[in-house]
Design a protein around this motif. Structure first.
Motif, mmCIF file in Angstrom:
data_model
loop_
_atom_site.group_PDB
_atom_site.id
_atom_site.type_symbol
_atom_site.label_atom_id
_atom_site.label_comp_id
_atom_site.label_asym_id
_atom_site.label_seq_id
_atom_site.Cartn_x
_atom_site.Cartn_y
_atom_site.Cartn_z
ATOM 1 N N UNK A 58 0.822 -1.206 0.000
ATOM 2 C CA UNK A 58 0.000 0.000 0.000
ATOM 3 C C UNK A 58 0.855 1.255 0.000
ATOM 4 N N UNK A 59 1.929 1.264 0.773
ATOM 5 C CA UNK A 59 2.817 2.418 0.769
ATOM 6 C C UNK A 59 3.445 2.651 -0.595
ATOM 7 N N UNK A 60 3.882 1.565 -1.239
ATOM 8 C CA UNK A 60 4.453 1.687 -2.584
ATOM 9 C C UNK A 60 3.404 2.163 -3.581
ATOM 10 N N UNK A 61 2.186 1.632 -3.462
ATOM 11 C CA UNK A 61 1.130 2.027 -4.384
ATOM 12 C C UNK A 61 0.827 3.519 -4.247
ATOM 13 N N UNK A 62 0.733 3.982 -3.013
ATOM 14 C CA UNK A 62 0.458 5.406 -2.807
ATOM 15 C C UNK A 62 1.585 6.266 -3.375
ATOM 16 N N UNK A 63 2.814 5.825 -3.188
ATOM 17 C CA UNK A 63 3.944 6.577 -3.729
ATOM 18 C C UNK A 63 3.895 6.607 -5.255
ATOM 19 N N UNK A 64 3.520 5.483 -5.864
ATOM 20 C CA UNK A 64 3.414 5.414 -7.327
ATOM 21 C C UNK A 64 2.308 6.341 -7.838
ATOM 22 N N UNK A 65 1.136 6.238 -7.242
ATOM 23 C CA UNK A 65 -0.006 7.028 -7.712
ATOM 24 C C UNK A 65 0.274 8.523 -7.559
ATOM 25 N N UNK A 66 0.929 8.906 -6.468
ATOM 26 C CA UNK A 66 1.234 10.313 -6.224
ATOM 27 C C UNK A 66 2.395 10.824 -7.079
ATOM 28 N N UNK A 67 3.093 9.929 -7.767
ATOM 29 C CA UNK A 67 4.236 10.342 -8.568
ATOM 30 C C UNK A 67 5.505 10.501 -7.761
ATOM 31 N N UNK A 68 5.518 9.990 -6.525
ATOM 32 C CA UNK A 68 6.722 10.070 -5.693
ATOM 33 C C UNK A 68 7.769 9.062 -6.139
ATOM 34 N N UNK A 69 7.330 7.973 -6.770
ATOM 35 C CA UNK A 69 8.259 7.021 -7.368
ATOM 36 C C UNK A 69 7.833 6.775 -8.805
ATOM 37 N N UNK A 70 8.773 6.336 -9.619
ATOM 38 C CA UNK A 70 8.497 6.046 -11.029
ATOM 39 C C UNK A 70 9.481 4.969 -11.482
ATOM 40 N N UNK A 71 9.322 4.511 -12.696
ATOM 41 C CA UNK A 71 10.240 3.537 -13.283
ATOM 42 C C UNK A 71 10.818 4.122 -14.552
ATOM 43 N N UNK A 72 12.123 4.102 -14.670
ATOM 44 C CA UNK A 72 12.824 4.496 -15.880
ATOM 45 C C UNK A 72 13.305 3.209 -16.543
ATOM 46 N N UNK A 73 12.713 2.883 -17.676
ATOM 47 C CA UNK A 73 13.033 1.615 -18.325
ATOM 48 C C UNK A 73 11.761 0.812 -18.542
ATOM 49 N N UNK A 74 11.923 -0.472 -18.796
ATOM 50 C CA UNK A 74 10.795 -1.340 -19.099
ATOM 51 C C UNK A 74 9.967 -1.596 -17.845
ATOM 52 N N UNK A 75 8.712 -1.096 -17.831
ATOM 53 C CA UNK A 75 7.851 -1.249 -16.653
ATOM 54 C C UNK A 75 7.570 -2.717 -16.372
ATOM 55 N N UNK A 76 7.336 -3.507 -17.412
ATOM 56 C CA UNK A 76 7.045 -4.930 -17.218
ATOM 57 C C UNK A 76 8.232 -5.642 -16.561
ATOM 58 N N UNK A 77 9.440 -5.339 -17.019
ATOM 59 C CA UNK A 77 10.621 -5.983 -16.431
ATOM 60 C C UNK A 77 10.793 -5.560 -14.974
ATOM 61 N N UNK A 78 10.584 -4.277 -14.693
ATOM 62 C CA UNK A 78 10.724 -3.805 -13.315
ATOM 63 C C UNK A 78 9.718 -4.498 -12.401
ATOM 64 N N UNK A 79 8.462 -4.591 -12.831
ATOM 65 C CA UNK A 79 7.439 -5.244 -12.014
ATOM 66 C C UNK A 79 7.733 -6.722 -11.834
ATOM 67 N N UNK A 80 8.229 -7.353 -12.874
ATOM 68 C CA UNK A 80 8.544 -8.775 -12.780
ATOM 69 C C UNK A 80 9.666 -9.012 -11.776
ATOM 70 N N UNK A 81 10.661 -8.125 -11.764
ATOM 71 C CA UNK A 81 11.767 -8.272 -10.813
ATOM 72 C C UNK A 81 11.322 -8.023 -9.375
ATOM 73 N N UNK A 82 10.364 -7.123 -9.214
ATOM 74 C CA UNK A 82 9.911 -6.762 -7.865
ATOM 75 C C UNK A 82 8.774 -7.640 -7.359
ATOM 76 N N UNK A 83 8.177 -8.448 -8.242
ATOM 77 C CA UNK A 83 6.942 -9.151 -7.895
ATOM 78 C C UNK A 83 7.097 -10.060 -6.689
ATOM 79 N N UNK A 84 8.195 -10.778 -6.600
ATOM 80 C CA UNK A 84 8.368 -11.716 -5.494
ATOM 81 C C UNK A 84 8.402 -11.042 -4.142
#
Length: 439
Positions: A58-84
């Motif tokens: 939830x903390x990560x989601x709020x940061x993402x929605x607010x634009x406090x964090x972002x991904x530079x590069x392939x979003x699918x690859x980043x999510x796949x690496x972080x999924x576990x």
């Protein structure tokens, strides 16, 4: 490791007990982490405060929605690496990193890391959640009032926005790809083929009466009336969807054959129908109400009538009572939505009196559909932001990309279940050959 990024990487690895699978770029322009990996951009100290006050998803989601964090590069690859570490639920791959993190909290160096994180975060004040987060809901879970609130949160965000994402078909459920041998086709082709597949499974004929539960923007009832000559009733809880669907029906000259209602499935009292379609709606019903849902649909069908239930499924858990709704999905996407294993869905349909005749698993099709929707959103990003908000557009990009990966990795699936209200005579009216849907 110099700068804020180095300190964040060190903290994360001490807590996880493993190397961080992505690079970090911090607000001071410092970077740290594996070369060539997608970059998690931490734009400000507020992102850390969100994680401190709501650790985990939830903390990560709020940061993402607010634009406090972002991904530079392939979003699918980043999510796949972080999924576990974040999004996977219920499997060994989920439990191991989380258990390691819990064990890590007892280590002195991790307690020191917590103090370090506090110093990095700055002011010890919890940031307000982004405005796109669902408001506290009124009423009992899956009551008529609360379901209307949940549906409004998800669907009443603007028909123009949905046109950008879904494309001309305006179908918000899994498409059916490659129906023609060797043909890839467009998203619109695949959605048309899905609607036609459902009509054929239902065995629709001219003059029959169809109920489409959760009709969305009217695509199913339009296809069935235009191509198969049925009289159709479409129901939705979204005022915006209903207005859009009624205009489409009028523009098609089909007002004499199609009725669109703002109505809950529990309020339909003008059966019986020859056929019922429920496409991507049952995920909103909830475990406590599913037996009622199945029983009501069975009662609304004529003997010999067919139901096509198209529904996302999750994998079964060893302890089903431990199932929890995904926090990000519940707060930002589908409030009160619940997924069930396909076995439970089939069992509850049978307990309601249905004879289940076919189950078709099409999860790979949903992954392709979601990637097409993400591509539509990204291609029209500036317009999507203008039509909704930057946060809402970010919600949809994250939700759809993460969901595509979940279907690809077999974390969730989607199934079309064809069931019949078999008459007392036992004559089902089904063809002898499987998947030759017209008798």
């Amino acid at each position: 490791m110099a700068g804020a990024a180095g300190r964040l990487t060190k903290l994360a690895e001490e807590v996880l007990g493993a190397p961080l699978p992505v690079r970090i770029r911090a607000w001071d322009a410092s970077e740290s982490g594996p070369p060539g990996a997608p970059v998690l951009v931490v734009r400000n100290r507020r992102a850390l405060r969100r994680l401190l006050f709501k650790p985990g998803e939830l903390g990560l989601a709020r940061a993402w929605v607010a634009g406090d964090i972002d991904v530079d590069g392939d979003l699918y690859e980043a999510l796949d690496r972080l999924a576990g570490m974040i999004w996977e639920r219920g499997g060994a791959a989920t439990k191991q990193p989380r258990a390691a993190a819990l064990r890590a909290l007892a280590r002195p160096e991790v307690r020191a890391a917590g103090k370090e994180l506090l110093s990095l975060a700055g002011l010890p004040v919890p940031p307000a959640p982004p405005v796109e987060e669902a408001r506290p809901r009124r009423g009992a879970l899956h009551s008529l009032l609360r379901d209307r609130q949940a549906i409004s949160h998800h669907y009443d965000v603007g028909n123009d926005f949905y046109e950008l994402v879904l494309g001309p078909s305006m179908v918000y459920s899994c498409a059916y790809w490659g129906a023609a041998e060797g043909a890839a086709g467009t998203l619109e082709d695949a959605q048309r083929d899905k609607l036609d597949l459902i009509c054929r499974k239902l065995g629709l004929r001219e003059g029959q009466r169809l109920l489409d539960v959760g009709c969305g923007w009217g695509s199913m009832v339009l296809h069935a009336a235009r191509e198969y000559g049925v009289r159709a009733v479409g129901i939705t809880l979204s005022e915006e969807q209903a207005a859009y669907a009624r205009k489409r029906v009028a523009d098609a000259g089909l007002t004499d054959r199609i009725e669109i209602r703002v109505q809950d499935y529990r309020e339909v009292a003008d059966g019986p129908f020859d056929a019922i379609s429920s496409i991507g709606m049952a995920e909103h019903v909830g475990r406590a109400r599913y037996a009622e849902y199945a029983g009501l649909l069975h009662a609304l069908l004529k003997p010999g009538g067919r139901l096509l239930n198209h529904q996302i499924a999750r994998r079964p858990l060893a302890d089903e009572e431990a199932y929890q709704v995904d926090e990000f999905i519940d707060r930002y996407v589908f409030p009160d939505g619940e997924l069930a294993p396909i076995g439970r869905t089939v069992g509850q349909l049978e307990e309601a009196g249905f004879e289940v005749r076919d189950v078709e698993a099409i999860r790979e099709h949903y992954a392709l559909t979601l990637r097409a929707w993400v591509a539509n959103l990204e291609a029209h990003w500036a317009q999507a932001v203008r039509l909704t908000s930057p946060g809402r557009a970010r919600v949809w990009r994250l939700y759809m990309a993460a969901s595509a990966l979940s279907f690809e990795r077999n974390r969730i699936g989607v199934n079309q279940v064809l069931a019949i209200r078999t008459p007392d005579s036992g004559a089902s009216g089904m063809p002898l050959r499987a998947r030759d849907w017209r008798d």
